[in-house]
Design an enzyme around this catalytic site. Sequence first.
Site, short mmCIF file in Angstrom:
data_model
loop_
_atom_site.label_atom_id
_atom_site.label_comp_id
_atom_site.label_asym_id
_atom_site.label_seq_id
_atom_site.Cartn_x
_atom_site.Cartn_y
_atom_site.Cartn_z
N HIS A 269 -79.83 8.24 61.03
CA HIS A 269 -79.49 7.10 60.18
C HIS A 269 -77.99 7.08 59.87
O HIS A 269 -77.43 8.06 59.37
CB HIS A 269 -80.33 7.07 58.90
CG HIS A 269 -81.80 7.13 59.22
ND1 HIS A 269 -82.72 7.73 58.42
CD2 HIS A 269 -82.50 6.68 60.31
CE1 HIS A 269 -83.92 7.65 58.98
NE2 HIS A 269 -83.81 7.02 60.13
N ASP B 38 -84.66 4.18 65.24
CA ASP B 38 -84.92 3.84 63.86
C ASP B 38 -83.94 2.73 63.50
O ASP B 38 -82.77 2.77 63.91
CB ASP B 38 -84.67 5.04 62.93
CG ASP B 38 -85.92 5.92 62.77
OD1 ASP B 38 -86.86 5.79 63.58
OD2 ASP B 38 -85.95 6.73 61.81
N CYS C 26 -81.26 2.67 51.97
CA CYS C 26 -82.49 3.08 52.67
C CYS C 26 -83.73 2.44 52.05
O CYS C 26 -84.68 2.11 52.75
CB CYS C 26 -82.69 4.58 52.58
SG CYS C 26 -81.28 5.56 52.99
N ASP D 208 -85.45 2.03 57.42
CA ASP D 208 -85.64 2.82 58.63
C ASP D 208 -86.48 2.06 59.66
O ASP D 208 -86.36 2.31 60.85
CB ASP D 208 -86.36 4.15 58.31
CG ASP D 208 -85.58 5.01 57.32
OD1 ASP D 208 -84.47 4.61 56.92
OD2 ASP D 208 -86.10 6.07 56.93
N ASP E 46 -76.38 5.18 57.76
CA ASP E 46 -75.95 4.59 56.48
C ASP E 46 -75.57 5.60 55.40
O ASP E 46 -75.53 5.27 54.20
CB ASP E 46 -77.00 3.58 55.97
CG ASP E 46 -78.39 4.16 55.88
OD1 ASP E 46 -78.58 5.34 56.20
OD2 ASP E 46 -79.30 3.41 55.48
N1 ARG Z 1 -78.91 11.51 57.46
C1 ARG Z 1 -78.22 11.18 56.23
C2 ARG Z 1 -77.74 12.43 55.52
O1 ARG Z 1 -78.40 13.43 55.56
C3 ARG Z 1 -79.12 10.38 55.33
C4 ARG Z 1 -79.41 8.99 55.81
C5 ARG Z 1 -80.57 8.35 55.09
N2 ARG Z 1 -80.74 7.01 55.49
C6 ARG Z 1 -81.90 6.36 55.59
N3 ARG Z 1 -81.87 5.10 55.99
N4 ARG Z 1 -83.07 6.92 55.34
O2 ARG Z 1 -76.69 12.42 54.88
#
Ligand code: ARG
Length: 340
Positions: free
Chosen positions: A223, A174, A325, A96, A225
């Site tokens: 995010h 981020d 992550c 992040d 990913d």
């Molecule tokens: N926002 C994504 C979800 O709820 C999770 C992403 C987490 N990624 C990170 N790099 N902390 O599915």
Amino acid sequence: MEEVIVGAVDGAHFPPWHIAMAAPLSPEQRSVFQERAGRPFPADEIAAARDELDQLADILEGEGIRVRRPEPRDHSQSYGAPGWSSTGLYDAMPRDLLLVVGDDVIEAPMAWRSRYHAVSAYRPLLKEYFRKGARWTSPPKPELPDELYVTGWTDQPEGEPFRSVITEFEPTFDAADFIRCGRDIFVQRSHVTNAMGIEWVRRHLGCDYQVHEVQLADDHPMHIDASLMPLAPGKLLIHPDRVPEVPKIFKDWEVRVAPRPVIPDGHPLYMTSKWINMNVLMIDEDRMLVEAEDEPMRRLAEGWGITAIPCPFRSFNTFGGSFHCATVDVRRRGSLDSYF
Ligand code: ARG
């Protein structure tokens, strides 16, 4: 991959409640953050996640990779800037905070006040990389005043266009809203990454890189990913609903849809959806870290000619992420290429 940083969960705390945190969380997650504001994460959950991170570090070392760890900080300490104060969150997700592009390590100017000093645990490593010749960049330090946040923000009604909780007061992003693919970098606007943040990265990287903003359909975007994951040249993994249209640039790539997560209902997930199952980590084009109980993801990898390396990570998932992550790949072998 030659060198990687693996995060740490020690000292994790729920930050004071703030509107910016509401936006990317589900209603149930919001209640947990509100109720537990200022308290540490449960000690048993920290211990279990720590153990999994150590196993991940051992596995990566066993694969011949140099593994580095941060120096965890006490996140109960208070800090601030004119107009606000906060305590911290955790050191669990280096993805992040750090965007590594070639020999440049960029610190993300994060929009959450609770992550204002998030890079601190990683500074000893950044200083070492700098001494050894890396470039080390910090974008304009954000001020995070009330003007950055939309007063009275509420969830957008279903089907309506994305309404971010942050304004264009100043650039914020981020690092995990970006995903790198050689000379091409994909990014989404989210509740932590604004248009100025994306433009800052674009101008900073200059003409050697193309920064593509992609339109995804994540109702709580923070995010990229767990939505759009380029795994290897020609292989793109996507979330079943969040990618309504695969960006045209991937037209010659094979696109596969992530299998449904097998994380049981009731397993605590404080800040992520179950789709964290697709947050895998590629060691190289042929090797992928997969959650030990995630049979469907293991089958997807193997059916795609990728060796799946299992590692238990369910307890870590509770903190809001998975292998991608929890890590930042600092050095990979090979040349800077274009895959499109
Ligand atoms: N926002 C994504 C979800 O709820 C999770 C992403 C987490 N990624 C990170 N790099 N902390 O599915």
